[in-house]
Each structure stands twice: as C-alpha cells, then as structure tokens.
Enzyme design. Structure first.
Site, PDB file in Angstrom:
ATOM      1  N   HIS A   1       2.217  -7.590   6.672  1.00  0.00           N
ATOM      2  CA  HIS A   1       1.756  -8.181   5.411  1.00  0.00           C
ATOM      3  C   HIS A   1       2.894  -8.695   4.529  1.00  0.00           C
ATOM      4  CE1 HIS A   1      -2.134  -6.162   6.056  1.00  0.00           C
ATOM      5  NE2 HIS A   1      -1.472  -5.052   6.275  1.00  0.00           N
TER       6      HIS A   1
HETATM    7  C1  BDR Z   1       0.521  -3.443   1.509  1.00  0.00           C
HETATM    8  O1  BDR Z   1       0.343  -2.031   1.421  1.00  0.00           O
HETATM    9  C2  BDR Z   1       1.426  -1.363   2.000  1.00  0.00           C
HETATM   10  O2  BDR Z   1       0.987  -0.309   2.786  1.00  0.00           O
HETATM   11  C3  BDR Z   1       2.188  -2.398   2.766  1.00  0.00           C
HETATM   12  O3  BDR Z   1       3.569  -2.085   2.790  1.00  0.00           O
HETATM   13  C4  BDR Z   1       1.909  -3.665   2.024  1.00  0.00           C
HETATM   14  O4  BDR Z   1       2.803  -3.832   0.953  1.00  0.00           O
HETATM   15  C5  BDR Z   1      -0.575  -4.027   2.378  1.00  0.00           C
HETATM   16  O5  BDR Z   1      -1.820  -3.751   1.803  1.00  0.00           O
END
Ligand code: BDR
Ligand code: CA
Length: 330
Positions: free
Chosen positions: A251
């Site tokens: 992400h």
């Molecule tokens: C986001 O949540 C975190 O767990 C990841 O690092 C990312 O920033 C994705 O929803």
C-alpha cells in the site's frame, strides 16, 4: 536541472512502509529527492519499534545522518497490526539487520522535526504520510496553519468505495487515529489521498522480489527484500488480504510512485471527511459525491493506478538501489 524534491517521510514500519522507504532511498541516491527527515509514529507496532525499524533501514543504506523523529508520548494501547507485519513490524527480520544508529533518548520528536522543517522551507517540503496521522495532526494543533505551508501532503489513507481492512468501513491509518486524519483533511493543506481502493491492487509477487534482487542476491538488502516479501505473502494469505493471490500488498509504496511517476495515477478533486464518532463506522472516510460545485473540495483522491507500469518502475528503482549499495558490504 530541476531541484530535488524535499521530502519528509512519516512512517510506522510496517512491511509496506519498508518498501516505500527503500524506494524513496533509491530515488534519493539517484539524485531525484532530498530526504529532509523521517518521522515515526505508533501504528503497525509500538512507537519504539517503528523508530528502531526506520533507523535500521536508514543505517543499512548509509542514511544514519538523516534526522529521525520519535513519537510524542508513549505507545498507544489500542490494537496494532503486528499480526500482519510481524512482532517487530518488519517480518521478524529486525534481528538480521545492523542495530539502529539513532537513539530514542536523544531523538527529536516527530512533531518538532515536521514543524521546524516546514517553517525553514515554506512551500518546499512534501510530507509523505504512511502511518496514522497523529504526528501531522499534533503539528497542526500546536502550530495552526503549518500544514498549509507544506508544498504537498501525500497520504496513504482511507477506504472510499471499497471495504476497509480493519473494520467493514475503515482503513488502518485512519481508523487508528480518526480525529488526526480529520484534522489533516480539514487543514487547508494541499492534500493528496491514495486510498485502499487503489493500493489493494498493488500485489508484489515472489517473482518480483526475485527479479528485483537477482543481480546481488546474497547482500543483506536483497535477503531482507526477499524474506520480508515471503513473510508478508504468508500473512496476506492467512488474513485473506489478497483474495487468494499470493503476494505482498505494498500500500504505502503508492505514495512514492505518485510523487515520482504521477502519470501512473488518475485523480478526482473531492470532499472527504472522516467519521470520528460512529459506533460501527469509526474511521470511515466519507466522500461527498452529491452533485454541485466543488467549492468544499479538500483533497485530490486517487481513483486508478496503472499496476503494470507501477511495478516496472519499482523494480527498476530497487535494482538500482541494490547496484548502488552492493559495495557497502564488500
Ligand atoms: C496501511 O495500514 C498499515 O498497516 C500499512 O502500513 C499501511 O500504511 C494500509 O491500510
Ligand atoms: Ca504504514
């Protein structure tokens, strides 16, 4: 030659944060960006651990001199995402990396680093925020208007038309501290939001990890990338994050792609608000899609990504990072 973008990365490593940081460090080493500071927040794991992980990665790549900020206050007691990212937030690989070169005891706070850097370079700093937005909100609350002095504030945030990844309606970074996300969206800053709707398409496969590292597979960096990817593939499958496709959801790397390869994305100008009160919908990002003038718009929202070219760019930059750093271990 255009001047390199001045960037502060606000992060909570995090497997995908680690990929985002490595990609950014490649671009810095290639001369496309200047890393002014890294600021850390509690989120995926505790504040102490995210600080240590960011420090270890900076140290591994020769960036121990980059200022590293620590979260203000102690760790928040609410649920983290260590079931996805590992107890250390980095696939339980922290012990395979050199110790952190930065000291928590003497580190500045993330808020102070953000405020000082933005004030010293008005309209020049790009803030890339890939963690819960606690630090940004505290900076804005202590110095109202400070985020408007940033050049741009790029967030990995929200689930707009797709389900959330923590609750049916909320994405992790917003859910962890909803008032903070709302403060950033309401700040009047130039805000760019890359939501889960787009980032859940960014599945980094085993073949990609191998391709990125094949030129120097025995270096610590290559082993880290391959092992982290393996760990993150396993938890993604276990928690059904990728609908059965084996891969690592990266992400946070989308923010780096947007800054350096903006042609990969489509955007809309939108009004986006955060539900801070809901019993069932805490942390939901609500898009006002009613017809009418967009005078109240507060963000650019990413709606599409060209995944093939996204991964082509990422692999090239990871290969370059390995090539530029293989003599560090020689
Ligand atoms: C986001 O949540 C975190 O767990 C990841 O690092 C990312 O920033 C994705 O929803
Ligand atoms: Ca993150």
């Amino acid at each position: 030659m255009p001047t390199a973008a001045k960037i502060i990365l606000d992060t909570d490593p995090g497997g995908d944060d680690s990929v985002a940081l490595l990609w950014l460090l490649s671009l810095v080493q290639q001369g496309f960006a200047e890393l002014i500071a890294v600021t850390t927040a509690a989120g995926n794991v505790s504040a102490h651990r995210t600080f240590a992980s960011a420090s270890q990665l900076l140290g591994l790549l020769g960036f121990a001199a980059v200022p590293l900020g620590r979260s203000q206050g102690l760790d928040t007691p609410q649920a983290d995402a260590s079931h996805i990212h590992g107890a250390d937030g980095m696939g339980n690989l922290a012990q395979t990396l050199p110790p952190p070169p930065h000291s928590w005891q003497t580190a500045p706070t993330s808020v102070d680093l953000l405020v000082q850097a933005i004030a010293a370079h008005p309209q020049e700093i790009t803030i890339v925020a890939i963690a819960p937005f606690t630090n940004l909100a505290q900076a804005e609350q202590q110095h109202p208007g400070i985020l408007q002095q940033a050049r741009e504030v790029v967030l990995m945030a929200g689930a707009v038309q797709c389900p959330g990844n923590v609750t049916p309606t909320a994405e992790f970074n917003v859910w962890f501290d909803p008032p903070a996300a709302q403060t950033v969206l309401q700040s009047g800053a130039q805000v760019v939001v890359i939501p889960l709707d787009v980032t859940r398409r960014l599945i980094f496969t085993e073949a990609m990890a191998q391709a990125a590292t094949e030129a120097a597979p025995t270096t610590s960096l290559a082993e880290f990338i391959v092992s982290l990817s393996r760990f993150m593939r396993q938890t993604a499958l276990a928690y059904r994050e990728t609908s059965g496709t084996p891969g690592f959801l990266i992400h946070d790397a989308a923010t780096i792609a947007y800054l350096f390869y903006p042609e990969l994305f489509h955007f809309r100008r939108v009004n986006l608000q955060v539900e801070t009160l809901g019993q069932w919908t805490k942390g939901q990002t609500v898009l006002d899609d009613r017809h009418g003038p967009k005078a109240t718009a507060n963000a650019w929202l990413a709606t599409e990504v060209d995944t093939d070219n996204f991964f082509a760019c990422l692999l090239e930059d990871l290969k370059t990072l390995l090539a530029l750093n293989c003599d560090r271990e020689a």
